[in-house]
Write an enzyme that holds these catalytic residues in place. Structure first.
Site, short mmCIF file in Angstrom:
data_model
loop_
_atom_site.label_atom_id
_atom_site.label_comp_id
_atom_site.label_asym_id
_atom_site.label_seq_id
_atom_site.Cartn_x
_atom_site.Cartn_y
_atom_site.Cartn_z
N CYS A 335 0.80 -1.23 0.00
CA CYS A 335 0.00 0.00 0.00
C CYS A 335 0.84 1.28 0.00
O CYS A 335 0.53 2.20 -0.79
CB CYS A 335 -0.99 0.04 1.15
N ARG A 364 7.16 -10.96 5.78
CA ARG A 364 6.82 -10.71 7.17
C ARG A 364 7.48 -11.76 8.02
O ARG A 364 7.49 -12.94 7.67
CB ARG A 364 5.29 -10.75 7.36
N GLN A 382 0.94 -11.09 -2.73
CA GLN A 382 -0.47 -10.73 -2.64
C GLN A 382 -0.98 -10.36 -4.03
O GLN A 382 -0.26 -9.74 -4.80
CB GLN A 382 -0.64 -9.51 -1.73
N ASP A 384 -2.63 -7.95 -4.97
CA ASP A 384 -3.01 -6.71 -4.32
C ASP A 384 -3.51 -5.67 -5.34
O ASP A 384 -3.13 -5.70 -6.50
CB ASP A 384 -1.76 -6.15 -3.62
N HIS A 386 -5.04 -1.32 -5.14
CA HIS A 386 -5.55 -0.19 -4.37
C HIS A 386 -6.32 0.72 -5.29
O HIS A 386 -5.83 1.08 -6.35
CB HIS A 386 -4.39 0.54 -3.69
N LYS A 470 -14.56 -3.21 6.69
CA LYS A 470 -14.14 -4.14 5.64
C LYS A 470 -15.14 -5.26 5.42
O LYS A 470 -16.04 -5.48 6.24
CB LYS A 470 -12.77 -4.71 5.95
N HIS A 516 -8.46 -1.16 -0.29
CA HIS A 516 -7.47 -2.25 -0.43
C HIS A 516 -8.28 -3.50 -0.77
O HIS A 516 -9.29 -3.74 -0.12
CB HIS A 516 -6.74 -2.58 0.87
ZN LIG Z 1 -3.20 -2.32 0.94
#
Ligand SMILES: [Zn+2]
Ligand SMILES: [Zn+2]
Length: 648
Positions: A335, A364, A382, A384, A386, A470, A516
């Site tokens: 992000c 992580r 991910q 991912d 945005h 969320k 997200h």
């Molecule tokens: Zn994010």
């Protein structure tokens, strides 16, 4: 009189001192027979506890989580009784219910429990259970409790931390244990038990403490339930993604490379790539743009985003450049990078929404004991994206993301799912950042979008992130286990922290809202779940190899190559097995690899220009003789059943 509110919203008046069981009986005798536990005012109570204040009451049966917990915890009392009987002098510690069954941590000192005796333990537990002993909670003074457990350092420690006046013992049969409650009415409903295993466990989970023996067990109200549970366990073992990942040559781990860092083998990489292409194609239609960002970022980036304050201490430590004194972190999230992409140039409201997508690999730190196959790793990718939009666009954007997530689940055979709407805790609003107005807008956007799309939803108050509400998708796999997959989150925080702006129709600068979202979540975890859900029989469009050509002998290799070429023209992924092995062995190996179609070629086929098709897992159902063109049509038809075209 006291007022008791029930989950259906009704409020009934009863005389003070009524028990949960009496309330159950007042609803219906039949229902009451199934009630095994209760919670009152948010606390677990015994069904025999007198209720003396107004409050909300939930009555649990075996079918509720709360019922199972009480059932299993109660069985742990009976198991402890049996262990104490069979191994006199042992020291009991704690015996809670867990997600599947219960355990009891025991200090056996110089005695030893062996799995050879599990059956004897089980039989004795059932014998006691059949005697229908009631569980009775009894208040005791702290002094009395300490006296009873004066030879048990563990219980003494537990009691010392309790306040006098709050301590209770639970009695059943000849057995007594220190316990705060949460029991079924009596032992009689425990009809099936199995001691599952023993393992070492440190007292209070601290490795500086003495190692105890954790005895795991599970129990059920019917023998049939236990049998089904054990079958499910066996099936889960057969489907374990770590086992299948090895057999199907999808991924591996190397202690030299490091723990929790998966290595994708060619077949696994092909599968993963196919998943990525599938999502990229749909995302392109949905107006996303691909971006690429580096694997590390300056520490300052994560200080700005707030991730450093939250996760910095527990993540991989910074990488330093000694000459220039810079500090970089392995990217734990994509992000912040995407925010900086948005920041590259000014935007007008007419340019929004911007949707940046990236298969971004993040790192992580997870403790080595927490690592598990592909589901808990230290480096993962991910899917991912945005979305930066105006508050007015939030509603529509949210709906669009739901469409995409539903498309992904449908194409991969996940039909059984619920969506959890995670909202603010109504009472503690200061925990969250952002204005009430924005929160209401965002929460309504999610609730409306979910309703509009006809999702089966549950609302969870207090489960929102501190920066926004969320929607999480909970998927049930083929074994009925629940997994959290895709997530969609609304965020007002990061755009502010990164000072993102766009010029509105009023010519003023405004802060965009950020969404997200990741339909798969992480590629690693998703593939692990997919392997276990499908037992390695992925949807045909996703299979690394859709067909394998099996030569009856070397003589037919040239024809096999011709078949392979033709299949490639139809974009069917295939391989040739021309090993000097019997056809039986080749079929067995292809079955093991779960290759959907086995195409046998020999003299007959070569002469007629055909292939003899055998379907994976369909032993004994004769082969089908078809031309390549006919086979391509079969494959395409099957693919089109699951893989629909994504439309916006
Ligand atoms: Zn994010
Ligand atoms: Zn208890």
């Amino acid at each position: 009189m006291i007022k008791i509110s029930l989950p259906d919203g009704s409020v009934k008046e009863f005389a003070a001192g009524i028990t949960s069981m009496d309330v159950a009986i007042s609803i219906s005798e039949g229902f009451a027979r199934n009630v095994i536990s209760a919670s009152f005012g948010g606390n677990i109570v015994e069904t025999t506890t007198p209720l003396t204040t107004d409050g909300s009451l939930i009555l649990y049966t075996w079918n509720d989580e709360g019922g199972k917990k009480a059932f299993w915890h109660s069985t742990s009392h009976v198991m402890a009784q049996v262990l104490e009987e069979m191994y006199p002098g042992i020291k009991l510690t704690l015996g809670p219910a867990i997600s599947n069954g219960f355990y009891y941590d025991v200090d056996f000192e110089d005695q030893k429990i062996s799995d050879a005796d599990f059956k004897i333990h089980k039989n004795r537990i059932l014998e006691i259970s059949r005697e229908k002993h009631e569980f009775r909670l009894r208040p005791v003074s702290k002094a009395e409790a300490l006296e009873v457990y004066k030879d048990n350092v563990y219980k003494t420690e537990l009691i010392s931390n309790l306040e006098d006046g709050t301590i209770t013992f639970c009695d059943h049969s000849t057995f007594t244990d220190l316990c705060r409650g949460g029991h079924i009415p009596n032992t009689g409903i425990i009809k099936a038990v199995k001691i599952m295993s023993i393992a070492g466990a440190y007292w209070r989970g601290d490795e500086k403490n003495k190692q105890l023996t954790r005895v795991y067990g599970i129990s059920f109200p019917k023998q049939k339930d236990l049998t089904e549970y054990l079958e499910l366990l066996e099936e889960a073992k057969r489907r374990d993604h770590r086992k299948l990942g090895k057999e199907l040559e999808l991924f591996a781990f190397s202690s030299k490379v490091g723990q929790g860092l998966p290595l994708w083998l060619p077949k696994g990489a092909a599968l993963r790539d196919r998943l990525e292409q599938f999502l990229k194609k749909a995302q392109k239609k949905a107006g996303y743009e691909q971006v690429v960002t580096p694997h590390i970022g300056q520490k300052e980036l994560y200080v700005t985003s707030g991730h450093y304050a939250k996760y910095g201490a527990d993540s991989f430590q910074p990488i330093n450049t000694p000459a220039e004194g810079e500090e970089f972190l392995l990217k734990p999230m994509n992000c912040p990078h995407h925010c900086e992409i948005f920041n590259v140039r000014p935007w007008s409201y007419k340019d929004l929404p911007k949707r940046y997508a990236e298969f971004g690999t993040v790192y992580r730190y997870e403790q080595s004991g927490e690592l598990h196959g592909l589901t808990r790793v230290r480096g993962f990718t991910q899917d991912d994206a945005h979305i930066f939009c105006t508050p007015d666009q939030l509603d529509q954007e949210f709906k669009n993301v739901i469409d995409l997530v539903l498309y992904v689940f449908g194409s991969l055979g996940f039909e059984n799912f619920t969506a959890q709407i995670s909202l603010r805790d109504q009472e503690n609003r200061d925990k969250y950042i952002g204005s009430d107005e924005n929160w209401e807008k965002a929460e309504n956007a999610i609730i409306n979008a979910a309703a509009d799309k006809g999702l089966k939803t549950v609302v969870a108050y207090g489960e929102a992130a501190f920066y926004g509400p969320k929607l999480d998708f909970m998927v049930k796999d083929a074994l009925g286990r629940q997994w959290q997959l895709g997530t969609i989150q609304v965020d007002y925080n990061l755009p502010e922290r990164f000072e993102l702006t766009y010029k509105g129709s009023d010519d003023q600068l405004h802060t965009p809202v950020m969404i997200h979202r990741a339909p798969f979540g992480s590629m690693e975890r998703f593939i692990a779940i997919l392997i276990e859900h499908t037992a390695g029989k992925f949807p045909l469009w996703l299979m690394p190899e859709q067909a394998i050509i099996l030569c009856l002998s070397e003589k037919y290799e040239i024809y096999a190559k011709k078949v392979l070429n033709l299949l490639e023209n139809y974009e069917i992924r295939a391989l040739i097995d021309n090993r000097n092995e019997t056809i039986g062995k080749k079929i067995r190996d292809a079955e093991m690899q779960k290759t959907p179609f086995m195409l046998i070629v020999g003299e007959e086929e070569e002469k007629n220009g055909t292939i003899s098709v055998r379907r994976q897992g369909q032993e004994g159902s004769g082969n089908m003789s078809v031309t390549i063109e006919e086979f391509a049509a079969i494959v395409n038809e099957e693919i089109s059943k699951t893989l629909k075209v994504f439309t916006v």
